[in-house]
Design a protein around this motif. Sequence first.
Motif, mmCIF file in Angstrom:
data_model
loop_
_atom_site.group_PDB
_atom_site.id
_atom_site.type_symbol
_atom_site.label_atom_id
_atom_site.label_comp_id
_atom_site.label_asym_id
_atom_site.label_seq_id
_atom_site.Cartn_x
_atom_site.Cartn_y
_atom_site.Cartn_z
ATOM 1 N N GLU A 26 0.808 -1.220 0.000
ATOM 2 C CA GLU A 26 0.000 0.000 0.000
ATOM 3 C C GLU A 26 0.843 1.273 0.000
ATOM 4 O O GLU A 26 0.477 2.259 -0.620
ATOM 5 N N LEU A 114 -1.730 -8.137 3.215
ATOM 6 C CA LEU A 114 -2.610 -8.379 2.069
ATOM 7 C C LEU A 114 -3.421 -9.671 2.101
ATOM 8 O O LEU A 114 -4.497 -9.733 1.510
ATOM 9 N N PRO A 116 -5.420 -11.312 4.056
ATOM 10 C CA PRO A 116 -6.835 -11.377 4.439
ATOM 11 C C PRO A 116 -7.808 -10.914 3.353
ATOM 12 O O PRO A 116 -8.966 -11.321 3.352
ATOM 13 N N ARG A 117 -7.328 -10.111 2.399
ATOM 14 C CA ARG A 117 -8.244 -9.585 1.380
ATOM 15 C C ARG A 117 -7.776 -9.820 -0.058
ATOM 16 O O ARG A 117 -8.408 -9.363 -1.004
ATOM 17 N N ASP A 118 -6.662 -10.526 -0.215
ATOM 18 C CA ASP A 118 -6.101 -10.757 -1.543
ATOM 19 C C ASP A 118 -5.866 -12.255 -1.734
ATOM 20 O O ASP A 118 -4.870 -12.797 -1.255
#
Length: 194
Positions: A26, A114, A116-118
């Motif tokens: 990020e 990343l 958890p969402r990727d």
Amino acid sequence: MARTKEFDPGAALQAALDLFWARGYEATSMADLVEHLGIGRASIYATFGNKHELYLKALDRYLESQDPGLVEELSAPGPALPAVRALVRRFAAEAAADGVRLTGCFVTNSAAELAPRDPAVARRVELSWEQIETLLHAALVRARAQGELPEGRDPRALSRMLLVLLQGIRVVGKASADPARVRDAAEEALRLLD
């Protein structure tokens, strides 16, 4: 006729890996990548794809080069528990070392930032963890068969505990200024192998 690349894609990928590893996904912008790699945005897109694709390629590169001696260490003939203990102590020492402490492990960093969402990152992280757990499990099964580990101990549960410990060591080592914290935790966990 296709133009030849005016840069080394391998060196550029390594530079991207170094930047992502130091800053995270990020906090790294495409402008940062252009500046750090020293190549144009269009060349980055043409060679590696978008920022996410470049990150995945950097993570793949890291995974390919990650700890090549691990298999040899944990599967060497002879007693298995000394190799397991040495591995845990090595992780603790690396996590407490000044140069490594601030960057941590790229896989662990990717897991925290990343995974958890990727799903693409999560798959790579899981594969890395499965490899370590499998190597530890095989070593602990061997240790139990050789009488180094009491019969009632569960090699699968112990290998999972050690995997979680190793990842925790990497996280705490990165964030803590007290190297004794990870060393003490490692030594206490190793007592569970007695």
